[in-house]
Design a protein around this motif. Structure first.
Motif, PDB file in Angstrom:
ATOM      1  N   PHE A 119       9.876  60.705  51.967  1.00  0.00           N
ATOM      2  CA  PHE A 119       9.657  60.311  53.356  1.00  0.00           C
ATOM      3  C   PHE A 119      10.517  61.184  54.266  1.00  0.00           C
ATOM      4  CE2 PHE A 119       8.562  56.525  50.931  1.00  0.00           C
ATOM      5  CZ  PHE A 119       7.366  56.132  51.517  1.00  0.00           C
ATOM      6  N   ASP A 120      10.102  61.261  55.519  1.00  0.00           N
ATOM      7  CA  ASP A 120      10.866  62.010  56.518  1.00  0.00           C
ATOM      8  C   ASP A 120      11.871  61.122  57.239  1.00  0.00           C
ATOM      9  OD1 ASP A 120       9.330  64.396  56.111  1.00  0.00           O
ATOM     10  OD2 ASP A 120       7.708  63.443  57.232  1.00  0.00           O
ATOM     11  N   LEU A 121      11.541  59.835  57.372  1.00  0.00           N
ATOM     12  CA  LEU A 121      12.352  58.895  58.139  1.00  0.00           C
ATOM     13  C   LEU A 121      12.411  57.566  57.409  1.00  0.00           C
ATOM     14  CD1 LEU A 121      10.533  59.635  61.511  1.00  0.00           C
ATOM     15  CD2 LEU A 121      12.834  60.443  60.952  1.00  0.00           C
ATOM     16  N   ILE A 122      13.490  56.821  57.642  1.00  0.00           N
ATOM     17  CA  ILE A 122      13.632  55.493  57.038  1.00  0.00           C
ATOM     18  C   ILE A 122      14.182  54.531  58.081  1.00  0.00           C
ATOM     19  CG2 ILE A 122      14.793  54.104  55.279  1.00  0.00           C
ATOM     20  CD1 ILE A 122      14.908  56.536  53.502  1.00  0.00           C
ATOM     21  N   LEU A 123      13.518  53.387  58.212  1.00  0.00           N
ATOM     22  CA  LEU A 123      14.019  52.282  59.025  1.00  0.00           C
ATOM     23  C   LEU A 123      14.318  51.136  58.074  1.00  0.00           C
ATOM     24  CD1 LEU A 123      14.668  50.838  61.668  1.00  0.00           C
ATOM     25  CD2 LEU A 123      12.226  50.303  61.901  1.00  0.00           C
ATOM     26  N   ASP A 124      15.599  50.790  57.949  1.00  0.00           N
ATOM     27  CA  ASP A 124      16.054  49.791  56.979  1.00  0.00           C
ATOM     28  C   ASP A 124      16.436  48.522  57.729  1.00  0.00           C
ATOM     29  OD1 ASP A 124      17.146  48.369  54.909  1.00  0.00           O
ATOM     30  OD2 ASP A 124      18.392  50.005  54.148  1.00  0.00           O
ATOM     31  N   LEU A 125      15.703  47.438  57.490  1.00  0.00           N
ATOM     32  CA  LEU A 125      15.928  46.172  58.193  1.00  0.00           C
ATOM     33  C   LEU A 125      16.639  45.148  57.322  1.00  0.00           C
ATOM     34  CD1 LEU A 125      12.401  45.849  59.875  1.00  0.00           C
ATOM     35  CD2 LEU A 125      14.463  46.887  60.819  1.00  0.00           C
ATOM     36  N   ARG A 126      17.176  45.559  56.192  1.00  0.00           N
ATOM     37  CA  ARG A 126      17.852  44.627  55.286  1.00  0.00           C
ATOM     38  C   ARG A 126      19.298  44.401  55.728  1.00  0.00           C
ATOM     39  NH1 ARG A 126      17.679  47.568  49.901  1.00  0.00           N
ATOM     40  NH2 ARG A 126      18.416  49.198  51.326  1.00  0.00           N
ATOM     41  N   ALA A 127      19.908  43.370  55.191  1.00  0.00           N
ATOM     42  CA  ALA A 127      21.298  43.069  55.545  1.00  0.00           C
ATOM     43  C   ALA A 127      22.251  44.137  55.017  1.00  0.00           C
ATOM     44  CB  ALA A 127      21.693  41.693  55.009  1.00  0.00           C
ATOM     45  N   THR A 128      22.011  44.619  53.812  1.00  0.00           N
ATOM     46  CA  THR A 128      22.878  45.629  53.197  1.00  0.00           C
ATOM     47  C   THR A 128      22.210  46.991  53.294  1.00  0.00           C
ATOM     48  OG1 THR A 128      23.719  43.992  51.628  1.00  0.00           O
ATOM     49  CG2 THR A 128      24.091  46.314  51.102  1.00  0.00           C
ATOM     50  N   PRO A 129      22.847  47.975  53.901  1.00  0.00           N
ATOM     51  CA  PRO A 129      22.213  49.288  54.067  1.00  0.00           C
ATOM     52  C   PRO A 129      22.111  50.042  52.751  1.00  0.00           C
ATOM     53  CG  PRO A 129      24.489  49.365  54.818  1.00  0.00           C
ATOM     54  CD  PRO A 129      24.196  47.928  54.497  1.00  0.00           C
ATOM     55  N   ALA A 130      21.215  51.008  52.710  1.00  0.00           N
ATOM     56  CA  ALA A 130      21.038  51.834  51.517  1.00  0.00           C
ATOM     57  C   ALA A 130      22.174  52.828  51.345  1.00  0.00           C
ATOM     58  CB  ALA A 130      19.704  52.575  51.598  1.00  0.00           C
ATOM     59  N   PHE A 131      22.839  53.180  52.457  1.00  0.00           N
ATOM     60  CA  PHE A 131      23.962  54.114  52.424  1.00  0.00           C
ATOM     61  C   PHE A 131      25.234  53.381  52.825  1.00  0.00           C
ATOM     62  CE2 PHE A 131      20.216  56.738  53.171  1.00  0.00           C
ATOM     63  CZ  PHE A 131      20.385  57.755  52.235  1.00  0.00           C
ATOM     64  N   SER A 132      26.265  53.516  52.022  1.00  0.00           N
ATOM     65  CA  SER A 132      27.513  52.790  52.277  1.00  0.00           C
ATOM     66  C   SER A 132      28.499  53.579  53.105  1.00  0.00           C
ATOM     67  CB  SER A 132      28.173  52.408  50.938  1.00  0.00           C
ATOM     68  OG  SER A 132      28.439  53.571  50.168  1.00  0.00           O
ATOM     69  N   GLN A 133      28.306  54.893  53.259  1.00  0.00           N
ATOM     70  CA  GLN A 133      29.273  55.687  54.009  1.00  0.00           C
ATOM     71  C   GLN A 133      29.220  55.364  55.498  1.00  0.00           C
ATOM     72  OE1 GLN A 133      26.756  56.957  52.157  1.00  0.00           O
ATOM     73  NE2 GLN A 133      25.860  58.800  53.052  1.00  0.00           N
ATOM     74  N   HIS A 134      30.304  55.728  56.210  1.00  0.00           N
ATOM     75  CA  HIS A 134      30.427  55.420  57.637  1.00  0.00           C
ATOM     76  C   HIS A 134      29.309  56.074  58.438  1.00  0.00           C
ATOM     77  CE1 HIS A 134      32.511  54.592  61.445  1.00  0.00           C
ATOM     78  NE2 HIS A 134      32.201  55.823  61.792  1.00  0.00           N
ATOM     79  N   GLN A 135      28.971  57.308  58.104  1.00  0.00           N
ATOM     80  CA  GLN A 135      27.964  58.058  58.843  1.00  0.00           C
ATOM     81  C   GLN A 135      26.756  58.295  57.940  1.00  0.00           C
ATOM     82  OE1 GLN A 135      28.203  59.337  62.158  1.00  0.00           O
ATOM     83  NE2 GLN A 135      26.036  59.766  61.862  1.00  0.00           N
ATOM     84  N   PRO A 136      25.650  57.545  58.116  1.00  0.00           N
ATOM     85  CA  PRO A 136      24.479  57.745  57.253  1.00  0.00           C
ATOM     86  C   PRO A 136      23.782  59.057  57.602  1.00  0.00           C
ATOM     87  CG  PRO A 136      23.973  56.174  58.983  1.00  0.00           C
ATOM     88  CD  PRO A 136      25.436  56.481  59.118  1.00  0.00           C
ATOM     89  N   PRO A 137      22.884  59.517  56.755  1.00  0.00           N
ATOM     90  CA  PRO A 137      22.172  60.768  57.039  1.00  0.00           C
ATOM     91  C   PRO A 137      21.317  60.663  58.297  1.00  0.00           C
ATOM     92  CG  PRO A 137      21.884  60.088  54.751  1.00  0.00           C
ATOM     93  CD  PRO A 137      22.518  58.946  55.458  1.00  0.00           C
ATOM     94  N   GLN A 138      21.103  61.798  58.933  1.00  0.00           N
ATOM     95  CA  GLN A 138      20.203  61.823  60.072  1.00  0.00           C
ATOM     96  C   GLN A 138      18.796  61.473  59.601  1.00  0.00           C
ATOM     97  OE1 GLN A 138      20.735  64.923  63.057  1.00  0.00           O
ATOM     98  NE2 GLN A 138      22.389  65.773  61.816  1.00  0.00           N
TER      99      GLN A 138
END
Length: 730
Positions: A260-279
């Motif tokens: 995919f080119d883009l991701i919109l994550d509406l869950r409580a826990t994000p897929a990326f744990s780092q402070h700055q997620p990927p663009q």
């Protein structure tokens, strides 16, 4: 605000490279009644000149007015520089004394743009994955579907799909159900994997609702997934779904991989744990603010179709990197501090040609957000911030401080802040001083300096600022900075402050100021009104260099030459300045002579050539200036004979740390056959002791261990010939 244009013009006239044209008249209504004055200036300034507007509030208006003025150079060919004089000093309680600061800000704005750097490209076709519960994912998908190619992934709260909301009867968008298991990548290049173990395949399901009527336990709802905890195993649903064949209890769990080119994550826990997620990745968790946050995310996602680029913010020189050698790990400061997980170790030699350099790191430029924290903590300068680079930043510091001093300013404090939240807080502080009697505003001696990110400037430029005449350096931290950045900046400041105190400079020269929003304005105001610290009597005119260690050497030499209490300085130099262990880029290596066998493994491991041998005799030599305290020598040493000592040694006006000195020396061991030296006594004794019980090294074999390589071969062949002669038949 009070504005002494004549004094500013005089200061600019004495600053090399600065110009004072246009300061003859002060405009107070330039964005309204006096706008024609701006238009005349815009037509008079050509593509190779600078047009500077000392107002940031109406930047958009002036940009549009420039391009609408006949005969004016378009902004794309001659950008306008905007300088904030009002909130940064003109609206302070001591604004009448802020003229030197205003002159400095105008002079710095006249510097040329940094040299261009390579770009990092992204390409997005608009393929967007929306992951969340059924209600949220469908609502978000509807907002994006007219612009993006949307796929919905329904992630059930309990892994069953039940209770995640009803699915619409119309199948307008591709829809799957499952658990997201892996997400990697960045804008335009996300690799996504999810698994599904539910008997109902949503891609085959026609939503005829026959299974809902057939299930006696009510284990199926309008999410069209089976709650296996309630299912009684009647399989009535399978029979009624025979035509579509969407229900299969024997189906193995499915693992789906998609790009995919883009991701919109509406869950409580994000897929990326780092402070700055990927663009390209947006996380909007459930909660009271989800509606507003979702609206912001949708607006941004809709614009991310096409080709995009950004600067490559860093430069990396593997030859200087102290991360690893021979698969041994040394310095990992950049990996530890990176909030985007853009840096990984490349310590393994597997799969590499013999001609390739061992060790190092790999930085993924597509993940890099340009914070520059890795360059700040890098002790060797292998990583450096590229846009703007150290030379451009050094030139900016020198112009600011030199102009400030020539205009009569004293005890300058440089306030580094971000171009985003930091600049907003500075503006709010200036405005608050107009209405709140308890707020003083930005003091006249405090010079705000905007950075792309506050973590991109470190100890080399901080000490350069002090050497160039600044009294203090402060870094303003907001909610933008990751916790890793705060810790890294604090550790680096502790190093710099220990050096300045060790040289005899009194006061607190460096510090962090934390202010998250307007509620912290009073604390920010108080933090800026501290007593000046002791600076240099004569500032240096040298600017920062591209090489971090070279900059540190030059600035340390000047700070040493200008150190207070000169009469006592010589005696103090003999005693090294102790530095905090965390983040130290300076120090010594101590060798335990009783353990060291002079195997010289440490010499081969040292990435900076701080450790060396002597071809003439068995010696281990050390050049303290080159040591970056990476620890590779200590981890490589087979005898555990090396200890690191963080310190700065400035004996003999700093010349002693530049000269190699002997750490350990022994007499050579001589071959028992030809007397040629070929090792050290301790090394040979250690080898003999470790091999004493081995059957191959008994008798003559043990004696060969005491021979040089040539004699060992000769002895081996001569004894073999003797054996062959005696074994011949009579």
């Amino acid at each position: 605000m009070p504005l002494d244009t004549a004094a500013i013009a005089r200061a600019l006239a004495t600053t090399p490279g600065a110009r004072s044209e246009g300061l003859e008249t002060t405009h107070s209504l330039l964005c309204r009644r006096e706008a024609p004055a701006f238009q005349r200036a815009a037509k008079a300034v050509g593509p190779g000149d600078r047009l500077i507007v000392a107002c940031t509030q109406e930047a958009r208006l002036f940009t549009e007015l420039n391009d609408a003025t006949a005969g004016a150079t378009p902004v794309v060919e001659r950008p306008i520089r905007f300088v904030n004089l009002r909130e940064t000093g003109g609206w302070s309680r001591d604004a009448k004394a802020a003229t030197p600061k205003m002159a400095a800000l105008i002079a710095a704005a006249q510097l040329p743009d940094p040299a261009p750097v390579p770009g990092v490209g992204y390409r997005s076709a608009g393929r967007c994955l929306v992951v969340g519960d059924a209600d949220g994912a469908q609502r978000a998908g509807a907002l994006l579907a007219d612009r993006l190619e949307v796929t919905l992934l329904i992630d059930g709260a309990a892994g069953t799909g039940m209770g995640s909301g009803a699915l619409a009867q119309r199948r307008d968008l591709p829809l799957f159900a499952g658990r997201l298991t892996r997400v990697t990548g960045w804008l335009g290049a996300f690799e996504v994997q999810w698994s599904s173990a539910n008997p109902i395949d949503l891609d085959l399901c026609t939503r005829c609702n026959a299974c809902l009527d057939a299930c006696p336990e009510g284990a199926i709802d309008f999410s069209y997934q089976i709650d296996l905890s309630r299912c009684g195993g009647h399989r009535d649903c399978v029979r009624v779904c025979d035509a579509a064949a969407a229900i299969d209890f024997e189906r193995a769990p499915l693992h789906t991989d998609e790009r995919f080119d883009l991701i919109l994550d509406l869950r409580a826990t994000p897929a990326f744990s780092q402070h700055q997620p990927p663009q390209g990745y947006f996380h909007v968790p459930p909660g009271s603010r989800q509606a507003a946050a979702l609206g912001e995310a949708v607006l941004k996602l809709r614009e991310l179709v096409g080709e995009f680029d950004k600067p490559k913010f860093f430069r990396y020189e593997q030859r200087l990197c102290a991360h690893s050698r021979n698969e041994q790990i040394g310095c990992s400061a950049c990996i530890d501090v990176c909030s985007t997980s853009a840096i990984r170790s490349d310590a393994s030699r597997k799969g590499k040609a013999k001609t390739e350099a061992a060790g190092g790191i790999v930085v993924e430029p597509h993940l890099c957000a340009g914070c520059g924290a890795c360059t700040t903590v890098c002790p060797s300068g292998a990583l450096s911030f590229a846009y703007p680079g150290p030379v451009d930043q050094g030139r900016r510091l020198q112009r600011l401080l030199a102009t400030y001093a020539k205009a009569g300013g004293r005890d300058a404090m440089l306030l580094f802040h971000s171009e985003g939240a930091g600049a907003t807080l500075i503006d709010e502080l200036g405005r608050a001083a107009r209405v709140d009697r308890d707020i003083q505003g930005v003091p006249a001696r405090v010079i705000p300096l905007a950075l792309w990110h506050t973590a991109s400037v470190g100890i080399d430029l901080w000490l350069a600022a002090i050497a160039q005449g600044a009294s203090q350096v402060r870094v303003l931290l907001t909610a933008e900075e990751a916790p890793e950045y705060r810790d890294a900046l604090a550790a680096q400041m502790a190093q710099a402050q220990a050096i300045l105190h060790g040289l005899g400079y009194a006061g607190e020269h460096l510090g962090l100021i934390e202010a998250r929003d307007a509620r912290d304005l009073a604390a920010l105001d108080a933090a800026l009104r501290v007593a000046p610290a002791q600076g240099v009597a004569q500032p240096t005119a040298v600017i920062a260099q591209a090489d971090k260690r070279a900059t540190l050497d030059v600035m340390l030499d000047h700070l040493l030459a200008q150190a207070p209490h000169r009469a006592e300085r010589a005696a103090a130099q003999a005693k090294p300045i102790a530095l905090p262990a965390a983040g130290s880029a300076f120090g010594a290596v101590v060798v335990d002579a009783d353990k060291c066998t002079l195997c010289l493994s440490c010499v081969g491991a040292c990435p900076e050539n701080a450790l060396g041998d002597n071809p003439e005799k068995p010696q281990l030599r050390f050049t303290e200036r080159a040591c970056v305290q990476c620890g590779l020598c200590a981890t490589t040493c087979p005898e555990q004979a090396i200890t690191l000592v963080p310190r700065l040694w400035l004996a003999d006006e700093g010349r002693a740390r530049r000269q190699p000195r002997v750490l350990h020396e022994v007499e050579p061991y001589r071959c028992i056959r030809c007397s040629k030296p070929f090792g050290t006594l301790k090394a040979i004794e250690t080898m003999i002791g470790k091999l004493a019980g081995h059957p191959a090294f008994q008798g003559a074999g043990a004696e060969r261990l005491k021979m040089c390589g040539d004699c060992r071969v000769i002895d081996l062949h001569s004894r073999t010939d003797e054996v062959r002669i005696t074994d011949l038949p009579r």
